[in-house]
Design a protein around this motif. Structure first.
Motif, PDB file in Angstrom:
ATOM      1  N   LEU A  49       0.800  -1.228   0.000  1.00  0.00           N
ATOM      2  CA  LEU A  49       0.000   0.000   0.000  1.00  0.00           C
ATOM      3  C   LEU A  49       0.834   1.280   0.000  1.00  0.00           C
ATOM      4  O   LEU A  49       0.543   2.193  -0.781  1.00  0.00           O
ATOM      5  N   PRO A  50       1.872   1.421   0.818  1.00  0.00           N
ATOM      6  CA  PRO A  50       2.637   2.679   0.774  1.00  0.00           C
ATOM      7  C   PRO A  50       3.275   2.945  -0.589  1.00  0.00           C
ATOM      8  O   PRO A  50       3.289   4.086  -1.059  1.00  0.00           O
ATOM      9  N   TYR A  51       3.760   1.903  -1.241  1.00  0.00           N
ATOM     10  CA  TYR A  51       4.351   2.091  -2.564  1.00  0.00           C
ATOM     11  C   TYR A  51       3.289   2.383  -3.618  1.00  0.00           C
ATOM     12  O   TYR A  51       3.526   3.152  -4.547  1.00  0.00           O
ATOM     13  N   ILE A  78      -9.365  21.012  -9.792  1.00  0.00           N
ATOM     14  CA  ILE A  78     -10.544  20.142  -9.877  1.00  0.00           C
ATOM     15  C   ILE A  78     -10.110  18.699 -10.127  1.00  0.00           C
ATOM     16  O   ILE A  78     -10.622  17.766  -9.489  1.00  0.00           O
ATOM     17  N   TYR A  79      -9.165  18.512 -11.035  1.00  0.00           N
ATOM     18  CA  TYR A  79      -8.677  17.169 -11.347  1.00  0.00           C
ATOM     19  C   TYR A  79      -8.095  16.498 -10.104  1.00  0.00           C
ATOM     20  O   TYR A  79      -8.429  15.349  -9.797  1.00  0.00           O
ATOM     21  N   ILE A  80      -7.232  17.183  -9.370  1.00  0.00           N
ATOM     22  CA  ILE A  80      -6.565  16.557  -8.237  1.00  0.00           C
ATOM     23  C   ILE A  80      -7.548  16.286  -7.095  1.00  0.00           C
ATOM     24  O   ILE A  80      -7.404  15.295  -6.367  1.00  0.00           O
ATOM     25  N   ILE A  81      -8.581  17.110  -6.926  1.00  0.00           N
ATOM     26  CA  ILE A  81      -9.596  16.851  -5.901  1.00  0.00           C
ATOM     27  C   ILE A  81     -10.364  15.575  -6.231  1.00  0.00           C
ATOM     28  O   ILE A  81     -10.581  14.723  -5.366  1.00  0.00           O
ATOM     29  N   VAL A  82     -10.764  15.423  -7.480  1.00  0.00           N
ATOM     30  CA  VAL A  82     -11.486  14.218  -7.898  1.00  0.00           C
ATOM     31  C   VAL A  82     -10.600  12.984  -7.761  1.00  0.00           C
ATOM     32  O   VAL A  82     -11.039  11.939  -7.270  1.00  0.00           O
ATOM     33  N   VAL A  83      -9.351  13.090  -8.149  1.00  0.00           N
ATOM     34  CA  VAL A  83      -8.422  11.960  -8.059  1.00  0.00           C
ATOM     35  C   VAL A  83      -8.181  11.573  -6.596  1.00  0.00           C
ATOM     36  O   VAL A  83      -8.156  10.380  -6.265  1.00  0.00           O
ATOM     37  N   MET A  84      -8.009  12.564  -5.732  1.00  0.00           N
ATOM     38  CA  MET A  84      -7.782  12.257  -4.319  1.00  0.00           C
ATOM     39  C   MET A  84      -8.991  11.578  -3.699  1.00  0.00           C
ATOM     40  O   MET A  84      -8.842  10.616  -2.939  1.00  0.00           O
ATOM     41  N   ALA A  85     -10.194  12.063  -4.011  1.00  0.00           N
ATOM     42  CA  ALA A  85     -11.401  11.434  -3.479  1.00  0.00           C
ATOM     43  C   ALA A  85     -11.520   9.993  -3.964  1.00  0.00           C
ATOM     44  O   ALA A  85     -11.837   9.082  -3.187  1.00  0.00           O
ATOM     45  N   SER A  90     -11.032   4.275  -2.939  1.00  0.00           N
ATOM     46  CA  SER A  90     -10.496   3.018  -3.453  1.00  0.00           C
ATOM     47  C   SER A  90      -9.676   2.285  -2.395  1.00  0.00           C
ATOM     48  O   SER A  90      -9.814   1.065  -2.221  1.00  0.00           O
ATOM     49  N   HIS A  91      -8.849   3.006  -1.674  1.00  0.00           N
ATOM     50  CA  HIS A  91      -8.026   2.373  -0.644  1.00  0.00           C
ATOM     51  C   HIS A  91      -8.872   1.921   0.544  1.00  0.00           C
ATOM     52  O   HIS A  91      -8.582   0.887   1.151  1.00  0.00           O
ATOM     53  N   ILE A  92      -9.907   2.666   0.867  1.00  0.00           N
ATOM     54  CA  ILE A  92     -10.819   2.232   1.927  1.00  0.00           C
ATOM     55  C   ILE A  92     -11.537   0.956   1.494  1.00  0.00           C
ATOM     56  O   ILE A  92     -11.683   0.013   2.263  1.00  0.00           O
ATOM     57  N   GLY A  93     -11.986   0.932   0.231  1.00  0.00           N
ATOM     58  CA  GLY A  93     -12.650  -0.261  -0.286  1.00  0.00           C
ATOM     59  C   GLY A  93     -11.725  -1.464  -0.311  1.00  0.00           C
ATOM     60  O   GLY A  93     -12.141  -2.580   0.005  1.00  0.00           O
ATOM     61  N   ILE A  96     -11.432  -2.762   3.267  1.00  0.00           N
ATOM     62  CA  ILE A  96     -12.640  -3.503   3.669  1.00  0.00           C
ATOM     63  C   ILE A  96     -12.687  -4.859   2.995  1.00  0.00           C
ATOM     64  O   ILE A  96     -13.005  -5.875   3.607  1.00  0.00           O
ATOM     65  N   TYR A  97     -12.360  -4.901   1.709  1.00  0.00           N
ATOM     66  CA  TYR A  97     -12.387  -6.145   0.963  1.00  0.00           C
ATOM     67  C   TYR A  97     -11.364  -7.147   1.480  1.00  0.00           C
ATOM     68  O   TYR A  97     -11.604  -8.341   1.534  1.00  0.00           O
ATOM     69  N   ASP A  98     -10.181  -6.648   1.886  1.00  0.00           N
ATOM     70  CA  ASP A  98      -9.138  -7.532   2.408  1.00  0.00           C
ATOM     71  C   ASP A  98      -9.522  -8.133   3.756  1.00  0.00           C
ATOM     72  O   ASP A  98      -9.061  -9.218   4.104  1.00  0.00           O
TER      73      ASP A  98
END
Length: 100
Positions: A49-51, A78-85, A90-93, A96-98
């Motif tokens: 995950l860190p990498y 705007i692009y970076i806000i959408v990408v960060m969200a 994605s990482h939270i999902g 949870i999936y793991d």
């Protein structure tokens, strides 16, 4: 895919001949190779995950930089806000999936 399309468009339209090939063609190909080798969910050599976060910062940050430098800083923000969200969700999902 949208990030790659943005890099290709900005690279091929906003730079002159030697640099536009580097930014518009070679950079997206390198990012695709990095993503498929180390980031894809079914990759044999998927990094921890860190990498993955570091690689995402490299790829999406460079796209944001190109947008801010060549188009408008408003669109880059705007692009970076959408990408960060998207990355956070994605990482939270993934976490949870793991656990399941």
């Amino acid at each position: 895919m949208f990030t790659l399309i943005l890099i290709i468009i900005v690279g091929l339209t906003k730079y002159s001949v030697p640099i536009n090939i580097l930014v518009g063609i070679i950079l997206p190909v390198v990012f695709i190779l990095i993503w498929t080798l180390f980031m894809a969910p079914h990759s044999m050599d998927r990094v921890s995950l860190p990498y993955r976060i570091l690689i995402e910062i490299l790829i999406f940050g460079s796209c944001c930089y190109l947008i801010c430098l060549n188009l408008a800083s408003k669109w880059g923000t705007i692009y970076i806000i959408v990408v960060m969200a998207n990355a956070i969700l994605s990482h939270i999902g993934d976490a949870i999936y793991d656990q399941v």
